[in-house]
Design a protein around this motif. Sequence first.
Motif, PDB file in Angstrom:
ATOM      1  N   GLY A   1      34.402 -13.908 -12.302  1.00 47.23           N
ATOM      2  CA  GLY A   1      33.379 -12.998 -11.813  1.00 47.23           C
ATOM      3  C   GLY A   1      33.908 -11.784 -11.079  1.00 47.23           C
ATOM      4  O   GLY A   1      33.143 -10.885 -10.738  1.00 47.23           O
ATOM      5  N   ASP A   2      35.208 -11.714 -10.815  1.00 44.90           N
ATOM      6  CA  ASP A   2      35.807 -10.588 -10.112  1.00 44.90           C
ATOM      7  C   ASP A   2      37.302 -10.606 -10.419  1.00 44.90           C
ATOM      8  O   ASP A   2      37.810 -11.548 -11.013  1.00 44.90           O
ATOM      9  N   TRP A   3      38.007  -9.544 -10.012  1.00 51.49           N
ATOM     10  CA  TRP A   3      39.448  -9.494 -10.287  1.00 51.49           C
ATOM     11  C   TRP A   3      40.213 -10.350  -9.284  1.00 51.49           C
ATOM     12  O   TRP A   3      39.787 -10.556  -8.150  1.00 51.49           O
ATOM     13  N   GLY A   4      41.346 -10.847  -9.733  1.00 51.71           N
ATOM     14  CA  GLY A   4      42.231 -11.620  -8.881  1.00 51.71           C
ATOM     15  C   GLY A   4      43.672 -11.265  -9.192  1.00 51.71           C
ATOM     16  O   GLY A   4      43.961 -10.505 -10.121  1.00 51.71           O
ATOM     17  N   ALA A   5      44.603 -11.806  -8.415  1.00 49.68           N
ATOM     18  CA  ALA A   5      46.016 -11.519  -8.623  1.00 49.68           C
ATOM     19  C   ALA A   5      46.849 -12.649  -8.036  1.00 49.68           C
ATOM     20  O   ALA A   5      46.341 -13.482  -7.270  1.00 49.68           O
ATOM     21  N   GLY A   6      48.120 -12.673  -8.400  1.00 51.03           N
ATOM     22  CA  GLY A   6      48.982 -13.723  -7.875  1.00 51.03           C
ATOM     23  C   GLY A   6      50.436 -13.490  -8.225  1.00 51.03           C
ATOM     24  O   GLY A   6      50.784 -12.553  -8.958  1.00 51.03           O
ATOM     25  N   LEU A   7      51.282 -14.347  -7.671  1.00 52.91           N
ATOM     26  CA  LEU A   7      52.721 -14.296  -7.938  1.00 52.91           C
ATOM     27  C   LEU A   7      53.238 -15.715  -8.111  1.00 52.91           C
ATOM     28  O   LEU A   7      53.018 -16.577  -7.257  1.00 52.91           O
ATOM     29  N   VAL A   8      53.919 -15.954  -9.238  1.00 52.82           N
ATOM     30  CA  VAL A   8      54.549 -17.234  -9.534  1.00 52.82           C
ATOM     31  C   VAL A   8      56.061 -17.037  -9.498  1.00 52.82           C
ATOM     32  O   VAL A   8      56.577 -16.035 -10.010  1.00 52.82           O
TER      33      VAL A   8
ATOM     34  N   PRO B   1      56.434 -22.575  -7.234  1.00 50.30           N
ATOM     35  CA  PRO B   1      55.520 -22.139  -6.181  1.00 50.30           C
ATOM     36  C   PRO B   1      54.681 -20.948  -6.637  1.00 50.30           C
ATOM     37  O   PRO B   1      55.127 -20.137  -7.466  1.00 50.30           O
ATOM     38  N   GLU B   2      53.475 -20.848  -6.112  1.00 49.86           N
ATOM     39  CA  GLU B   2      52.568 -19.766  -6.492  1.00 49.86           C
ATOM     40  C   GLU B   2      51.673 -19.401  -5.315  1.00 49.86           C
ATOM     41  O   GLU B   2      51.214 -20.268  -4.571  1.00 49.86           O
ATOM     42  N   VAL B   3      51.436 -18.108  -5.138  1.00 47.46           N
ATOM     43  CA  VAL B   3      50.462 -17.617  -4.159  1.00 47.46           C
ATOM     44  C   VAL B   3      49.470 -16.734  -4.895  1.00 47.46           C
ATOM     45  O   VAL B   3      49.848 -15.982  -5.805  1.00 47.46           O
ATOM     46  N   ASP B   4      48.188 -16.835  -4.515  1.00 44.07           N
ATOM     47  CA  ASP B   4      47.129 -16.128  -5.223  1.00 44.07           C
ATOM     48  C   ASP B   4      46.200 -15.394  -4.272  1.00 44.07           C
ATOM     49  O   ASP B   4      45.925 -15.867  -3.161  1.00 44.07           O
ATOM     50  N   VAL B   5      45.724 -14.250  -4.744  1.00 41.20           N
ATOM     51  CA  VAL B   5      44.542 -13.618  -4.179  1.00 41.20           C
ATOM     52  C   VAL B   5      43.411 -14.073  -5.096  1.00 41.20           C
ATOM     53  O   VAL B   5      43.103 -13.433  -6.096  1.00 41.20           O
ATOM     54  N   ALA B   6      42.818 -15.225  -4.776  1.00 36.56           N
ATOM     55  CA  ALA B   6      41.876 -15.891  -5.673  1.00 36.56           C
ATOM     56  C   ALA B   6      40.455 -15.384  -5.447  1.00 36.56           C
ATOM     57  O   ALA B   6      40.084 -14.981  -4.335  1.00 36.56           O
ATOM     58  N   VAL B   7      39.660 -15.418  -6.497  1.00 37.85           N
ATOM     59  CA  VAL B   7      38.267 -14.977  -6.424  1.00 37.85           C
ATOM     60  C   VAL B   7      37.426 -16.037  -5.711  1.00 37.85           C
ATOM     61  O   VAL B   7      37.584 -17.239  -5.956  1.00 37.85           O
ATOM     62  N   ASP B   8      36.538 -15.584  -4.825  1.00 40.15           N
ATOM     63  CA  ASP B   8      35.644 -16.515  -4.136  1.00 40.15           C
ATOM     64  C   ASP B   8      34.762 -17.254  -5.136  1.00 40.15           C
ATOM     65  O   ASP B   8      34.461 -16.751  -6.229  1.00 40.15           O
ATOM     66  N   GLN B   9      34.333 -18.442  -4.780  1.00 36.08           N
ATOM     67  CA  GLN B   9      33.541 -19.271  -5.680  1.00 36.08           C
ATOM     68  C   GLN B   9      32.249 -18.582  -6.115  1.00 36.08           C
ATOM     69  O   GLN B   9      31.785 -18.782  -7.235  1.00 36.08           O
ATOM     70  N   ASP B  10      31.672 -17.735  -5.249  1.00 36.98           N
ATOM     71  CA  ASP B  10      30.440 -17.043  -5.613  1.00 36.98           C
ATOM     72  C   ASP B  10      30.677 -15.822  -6.486  1.00 36.98           C
ATOM     73  O   ASP B  10      29.738 -15.126  -6.885  1.00 36.98           O
ATOM     74  N   GLY B  11      31.966 -15.530  -6.811  1.00 36.30           N
ATOM     75  CA  GLY B  11      32.287 -14.417  -7.702  1.00 36.30           C
ATOM     76  C   GLY B  11      32.352 -13.072  -7.031  1.00 36.30           C
ATOM     77  O   GLY B  11      32.508 -12.045  -7.715  1.00 36.30           O
ATOM     78  N   HIS B  12      32.300 -13.030  -5.711  1.00 35.74           N
ATOM     79  CA  HIS B  12      32.331 -11.753  -4.980  1.00 35.74           C
ATOM     80  C   HIS B  12      33.352 -11.852  -3.848  1.00 35.74           C
ATOM     81  O   HIS B  12      33.190 -12.647  -2.925  1.00 35.74           O
ATOM     82  N   GLY B  13      34.403 -11.038  -3.939  1.00 35.60           N
ATOM     83  CA  GLY B  13      35.436 -11.077  -2.914  1.00 35.60           C
ATOM     84  C   GLY B  13      36.563 -12.022  -3.270  1.00 35.60           C
ATOM     85  O   GLY B  13      36.517 -12.752  -4.268  1.00 35.60           O
TER      86      GLY B  13
ATOM     87  N   ARG C   1      46.297 -25.585  -2.272  1.00 37.62           N
ATOM     88  CA  ARG C   1      45.512 -25.273  -1.083  1.00 37.62           C
ATOM     89  C   ARG C   1      44.661 -24.052  -1.383  1.00 37.62           C
ATOM     90  O   ARG C   1      45.176 -23.010  -1.778  1.00 37.62           O
ATOM     91  N   ASP C   2      43.354 -24.184  -1.219  1.00 38.01           N
ATOM     92  CA  ASP C   2      42.411 -23.115  -1.528  1.00 38.01           C
ATOM     93  C   ASP C   2      41.528 -22.858  -0.310  1.00 38.01           C
ATOM     94  O   ASP C   2      40.785 -23.744   0.122  1.00 38.01           O
ATOM     95  N   ASP C   3      41.593 -21.635   0.235  1.00 36.42           N
ATOM     96  CA  ASP C   3      40.838 -21.289   1.437  1.00 36.42           C
ATOM     97  C   ASP C   3      39.558 -20.530   1.101  1.00 36.42           C
ATOM     98  O   ASP C   3      39.225 -19.512   1.717  1.00 36.42           O
ATOM     99  N   ASP C   4      38.815 -21.018   0.105  1.00 35.84           N
ATOM    100  CA  ASP C   4      37.558 -20.375  -0.278  1.00 35.84           C
ATOM    101  C   ASP C   4      36.583 -20.383   0.902  1.00 35.84           C
ATOM    102  O   ASP C   4      36.468 -21.399   1.607  1.00 35.84           O
ATOM    103  N   PRO C   5      35.869 -19.253   1.139  1.00 38.52           N
ATOM    104  CA  PRO C   5      34.927 -19.203   2.257  1.00 38.52           C
ATOM    105  C   PRO C   5      33.821 -20.260   2.186  1.00 38.52           C
ATOM    106  O   PRO C   5      33.278 -20.657   3.225  1.00 38.52           O
ATOM    107  N   SER C   6      33.497 -20.726   0.979  1.00 35.92           N
ATOM    108  CA  SER C   6      32.443 -21.737   0.846  1.00 35.92           C
ATOM    109  C   SER C   6      32.919 -23.124   1.281  1.00 35.92           C
ATOM    110  O   SER C   6      32.107 -24.046   1.440  1.00 35.92           O
ATOM    111  N   GLY C   7      34.223 -23.281   1.455  1.00 37.13           N
ATOM    112  CA  GLY C   7      34.773 -24.566   1.870  1.00 37.13           C
ATOM    113  C   GLY C   7      36.229 -24.694   1.466  1.00 37.13           C
ATOM    114  O   GLY C   7      36.562 -24.589   0.281  1.00 37.13           O
ATOM    115  N   LYS C   8      37.113 -24.894   2.428  1.00 35.16           N
ATOM    116  CA  LYS C   8      38.530 -25.043   2.138  1.00 35.16           C
ATOM    117  C   LYS C   8      38.796 -26.399   1.487  1.00 35.16           C
ATOM    118  O   LYS C   8      38.119 -27.385   1.787  1.00 35.16           O
ATOM    119  N   SER C   9      39.775 -26.436   0.601  1.00 38.48           N
ATOM    120  CA  SER C   9      40.069 -27.687  -0.105  1.00 38.48           C
ATOM    121  C   SER C   9      41.562 -27.832  -0.346  1.00 38.48           C
ATOM    122  O   SER C   9      42.295 -26.841  -0.415  1.00 38.48           O
TER     123      SER C   9
END
Length: 263
Positions: free
Chosen positions: A146-153, A170-182, A211-219
């Motif tokens: 739902g939105d752009w993302g980026a990462g480094l492996v 190892p990988e780090v991501d600028v992951a898309v929020d679960q709601d598709g915005h941000g 490890r995912d720090d999504d604003p809707s709930g970290k997991s």
Amino acid sequence: MRRALVLAGLIVASPAWADDQDRDYCPARPGLGTPACTISPGRVSVETSLADWSLDKQPGERTDTVLIGDTQLRIGLSDSVEAQIGWTPAGFVRDRTGSTIDRVTRTGDVTLGLKANFAHPDGKGFSIAAQPFVTLPVGRTPIGAGDWGAGLVVPITYDLSDKVNLAVTPEVDVAVDQDGHGRHFAASTVVGVGFALNDRLTLTVEGQAIRDDDPSGKSTQGLASASLAYMASKDLQLDVGGVAGLTKDAPDVELYAGVSRRF
């Protein structure tokens, strides 16, 4: 005229040079991790998941996801750099909550990336690479983000022996929020060991922590994986694999089969 003849000679000779310098085929699939090797310059690898099914069961809800033709195209640009294009052309999601069943058919996003190898681009011995990527929101949720993302492996591999290979991804991501915005921070690490059972068949076992720090709930997810890769010829590989979720936030199971072909 002389320049034209010299150029023509180089063009004719270049395929033979490429064949002499070509290295063993090193597909990026199967498994959870990423190999550090790159595709030989001038070669193209098409790596496709023929079918990929995953099951995620949560209290009162069951979600089945099937991906068809999930494909990555790898293009050798130089001895140690390759370009990558990925796309999921078809995805099917069946979600059952109580007695309500929803079905959705969507396409996925496009991923663009580069992989630069810094030591042994053929993947032999100790090999390390950096693989930055971006995802473009051409698909629709729930298959697309739902939105752009980026990462480094940063894939790292090491041959423990002629038959055993250790891999860490190892990988780090600028992951898309679960709601598709941000976007938000996410990170993962895969540790795997590959065993060459014979000249054609390789068994790989892996573990992954996410490890995912999504604003809707970290997991935090834990996954275990086993896969088999069969090298049918020097330019063709067939594979099957499975993934099991080890924590409550992780999908319960994933099964897949795929094919990789070098041109």
